[in-house]
Design a protein around this motif. Structure first.
Motif, PDB file in Angstrom:
ATOM      1  N   ARG A 277     -44.285   5.016  37.885  1.00 22.09           N
ATOM      2  CA  ARG A 277     -43.790   4.626  36.561  1.00 22.09           C
ATOM      3  C   ARG A 277     -42.266   4.650  36.518  1.00 22.09           C
ATOM      4  O   ARG A 277     -41.638   3.791  35.894  1.00 22.09           O
ATOM      5  CB  ARG A 277     -44.379   5.555  35.500  1.00 22.09           C
TER       6      ARG A 277
ATOM      7  N   VAL B 210     -44.759   7.751  26.474  1.00 24.02           N
ATOM      8  CA  VAL B 210     -44.051   6.705  27.210  1.00 24.02           C
ATOM      9  C   VAL B 210     -42.546   6.900  27.077  1.00 24.02           C
ATOM     10  O   VAL B 210     -41.794   6.811  28.053  1.00 24.02           O
ATOM     11  CB  VAL B 210     -44.465   5.307  26.712  1.00 24.02           C
TER      12      VAL B 210
ATOM     13  N   LEU C 267     -44.538  -1.182  26.677  1.00 28.10           N
ATOM     14  CA  LEU C 267     -45.782  -1.050  27.425  1.00 28.10           C
ATOM     15  C   LEU C 267     -46.819  -1.913  26.729  1.00 28.10           C
ATOM     16  O   LEU C 267     -47.081  -1.741  25.534  1.00 28.10           O
ATOM     17  CB  LEU C 267     -46.243   0.407  27.465  1.00 28.10           C
TER      18      LEU C 267
ATOM     19  N   TRP D  98     -49.098   0.733  34.911  1.00 22.72           N
ATOM     20  CA  TRP D  98     -48.792   2.065  34.375  1.00 22.72           C
ATOM     21  C   TRP D  98     -49.922   3.049  34.682  1.00 22.72           C
ATOM     22  O   TRP D  98     -49.676   4.213  34.986  1.00 22.72           O
ATOM     23  CB  TRP D  98     -48.582   1.964  32.867  1.00 22.72           C
TER      24      TRP D  98
ATOM     25  N   VAL E 139     -43.659  -3.704  30.588  1.00 20.22           N
ATOM     26  CA  VAL E 139     -44.409  -2.856  31.514  1.00 20.22           C
ATOM     27  C   VAL E 139     -45.893  -3.136  31.334  1.00 20.22           C
ATOM     28  O   VAL E 139     -46.440  -2.977  30.237  1.00 20.22           O
ATOM     29  CB  VAL E 139     -44.107  -1.367  31.267  1.00 20.22           C
TER      30      VAL E 139
END
Length: 257
Positions: free
Chosen positions: A198, A111, A147, A183, A178
């Motif tokens: 993304r 990420v 995330l 994602w 996120v």
């Protein structure tokens, strides 16, 4: 990233058993979302919406996590991506940390690599001539990119008065949240470019953090601005994930209240 997302996301259903229940996640619901926008003192803005585009140069970043367990909820605690990045852009860099909620089958390092590549791209926010960024894993920070599972995103975004409905992202206070759902599944407009989507998520929500509001499509066949809520439809524009074009011009359109 270390593992590849199986193609054909438009027809993909990711199933996971959570507490005995089986949850099906389909990209077909990506177009259904509510709009919200909460103002904060500049340059901090709060927004709700997912975004990201194509023609991304992040070819070294693998497209996705494993298609095994993708939980709809998590513990609300996070793992920080180790290490850091060089400064990109001019001026004093905004220091940021990348975190992944515990229990998500996605590497924090992967990420972080996508976020770094997005913020360093010459078509990104550094093209404004004064924005700069640097990823860190310790010390003082200006914002965090997190995330998280849909339930955790909803909880954090609600603190800023936003209803993300388990489906979208937000920027609230010092957190860019996120949604794991976006994602992995992107939206119907980016089923063939999940990596690009993304980048749109990052550019859109960091754009709100920098003080940019929503805009609409500038005209038929033109690139969709990164600050457009593309998940709601492209309105005649063509997919685009970058705030600036290759010539350093801001890609924007009419302001949206």
């Amino acid at each position: 990233m270390k593992s590849q997302l199986i193609g054909g996301l438009a027809a993909l259903a990711v199933f996971t058993a959570v507490g005995g229940a089986v949850v099906a996640w389909l990209p077909s619901d990506a177009g259904r979302t509510s709009a919200a926008h909460v103002e904060r003192p500049a340059p901090r803005r709060t927004s709700e919406s997912p975004e990201s585009e194509s023609e991304s140069d992040e070819s070294s970043v693998s497209p996705s996590p494993s298609t095994t367990a993708l939980p709809p909820s998590g513990p609300g605690t996070f793992v920080t991506a180790p290490g850091g990045s060089v400064r990109v852009g001019r001026g004093t860099p905004l220091r940021y940390r990348v975190e992944v909620e515990k229990g998500i089958p996605v590497s924090p390092e992967d990420v972080a690599a996508q976020v770094e590549a997005t913020l360093a791209d010459p078509r990104g926010w550094t093209a404004d001539g004064h924005s700069a960024f640097q990823r860190v894993s310790s010390g003082p920070i200006d914002f965090t990119v997190r995330l998280a599972t849909p339930a955790t995103v909803d909880k954090v975004c609600a603190e800023g008065g936003l209803d993300t409905g388990g489906k979208v992202n937000c920027s609230v206070n010092h957190d860019v949240m996120v949604n794991l759902r976006r994602w992995v599944l992107a939206t119907e407009f980016y089923t063939k470019d999940v990596i690009g989507y993304r980048s749109l998520i990052i550019n859109h929500e960091v754009g709100h953090f920098l003080g940019h509001g929503h805009v609409s499509c500038p005209g038929e066949g033109q690139p969709a601005p990164a600050m457009m809520q593309q998940i709601k439809g492209l309105l005649g524009c063509v997919p685009n994930v970058w705030p600036y074009d290759n010539d350093g011009r801001l890609v924007t359109g009419p302001s949206v209240p």
